[in-house]
Design a protein around this motif. Structure first.
Motif, PDB file in Angstrom:
ATOM      1  N   GLY A  29     -17.188  -6.163  -4.096  1.00 40.34           N
ATOM      2  CA  GLY A  29     -17.211  -7.450  -3.404  1.00 40.34           C
ATOM      3  C   GLY A  29     -15.861  -7.812  -2.846  1.00 40.34           C
ATOM      4  N   ASP A  30     -15.686  -9.107  -2.573  1.00 42.23           N
ATOM      5  CA  ASP A  30     -14.454  -9.616  -1.980  1.00 42.23           C
ATOM      6  C   ASP A  30     -13.264  -9.402  -2.897  1.00 42.23           C
ATOM      7  N   ASN A  37      -5.562  -4.552  -3.619  1.00 41.57           N
ATOM      8  CA  ASN A  37      -6.730  -3.733  -3.311  1.00 41.57           C
ATOM      9  C   ASN A  37      -6.441  -2.300  -3.733  1.00 41.57           C
ATOM     10  N   ARG A  45      -7.357 -12.881   2.590  1.00 40.00           N
ATOM     11  CA  ARG A  45      -8.737 -13.315   2.392  1.00 40.00           C
ATOM     12  C   ARG A  45      -9.639 -12.147   2.720  1.00 40.00           C
ATOM     13  N   PRO A  46     -10.921 -12.208   2.319  1.00 44.87           N
ATOM     14  CA  PRO A  46     -11.807 -11.095   2.627  1.00 44.87           C
ATOM     15  C   PRO A  46     -11.853 -10.885   4.130  1.00 44.87           C
ATOM     16  N   ILE A  65      -9.051  -4.585   3.968  1.00 42.57           N
ATOM     17  CA  ILE A  65     -10.323  -4.718   3.254  1.00 42.57           C
ATOM     18  C   ILE A  65     -10.274  -3.698   2.136  1.00 42.57           C
ATOM     19  N   ARG A 105     -16.394 -10.489   9.401  1.00 43.25           N
ATOM     20  CA  ARG A 105     -15.738  -9.947   8.210  1.00 43.25           C
ATOM     21  C   ARG A 105     -15.310  -8.497   8.397  1.00 43.25           C
ATOM     22  N   THR A 143     -21.969  -3.279   1.805  1.00 39.04           N
ATOM     23  CA  THR A 143     -22.119  -4.653   1.355  1.00 39.04           C
ATOM     24  C   THR A 143     -23.284  -4.701   0.382  1.00 39.04           C
ATOM     25  N   ARG A 148     -21.770 -10.879   3.000  1.00 40.08           N
ATOM     26  CA  ARG A 148     -20.745 -11.835   2.543  1.00 40.08           C
ATOM     27  C   ARG A 148     -19.442 -11.139   2.244  1.00 40.08           C
ATOM     28  N   SER A 149     -19.493  -9.886   1.788  1.00 42.28           N
ATOM     29  CA  SER A 149     -18.283  -9.131   1.497  1.00 42.28           C
ATOM     30  C   SER A 149     -18.534  -7.662   1.823  1.00 42.28           C
TER      31      SER A 149
END
Length: 156
Positions: A29-30, A37, A45-46, A65, A105, A143, A148-149
């Protein structure tokens, strides 16, 4: 929906959620602001990976990411990656359709650059929330929460 079907779905969720947590797949996820990372850098932010096309638009994508090896993905995702590499056949009608990146994203690219593919979710009565997004240059994103992420997938 029948009571039996609802009960089966609830039981599947009760088993699947702890299993995902134990196997570390929830890490796809995010990345929280300030968290390192996989490359050791931090993300504001993501968002998406900056790719040759200049700086990301403010408020739309971040510089990095999270990256995950394909081997850490669920077996269904690894099978979907193999189908993408082979050019199909795909089990879902929408597989291979354009992913418009409306959530911003992923890195900003022209419309039609990204394609989406379903990653089957065991026990789901529909396509579920998991997808692989493929870019025209060969990059792949996973995802597990319906856009969402994202995590960039490395390796085959």
């Amino acid at each position: 929906m029948t009571v039996g079907r609802r009960l089966r779905r609830m039981l599947a969720a009760l088993v699947l959620v702890p299993l995902l947590a134990l196997t570390g797949l929830t890490a796809c996820g995010d990345v929280a602001p300030g968290d390192a990372n996989a490359s050791g850098t931090t993300s504001g932010r993501p968002g998406g990976v900056r790719q040759g096309g200049g700086a990301p638009k403010p408020g739309r994508t971040a510089d990095t990411i999270r990256t995950v090896p394909a081997s850490s993905l669920p077996p269904e995702a690894r099978r979907t990656l193999k189908l993408i590499d082979a050019g199909g056949p795909f089990p879902y009608r929408k597989d291979g359709s354009v992913f418009a990146n409306r959530e911003h994203r992923l890195p900003s690219e022209p419309n039609g650059y990204y394609r989406e593919y379903t990653v089957p979710t065991p026990g789901a009565g529909d396509r579920g929330a998991r997808r692989i997004i493929g870019g025209r240059s060969g990059e792949r994103y996973y995802t597990q929460d319906h856009y969402r992420s994202f995590a960039r997938v490395t390796g085959g």
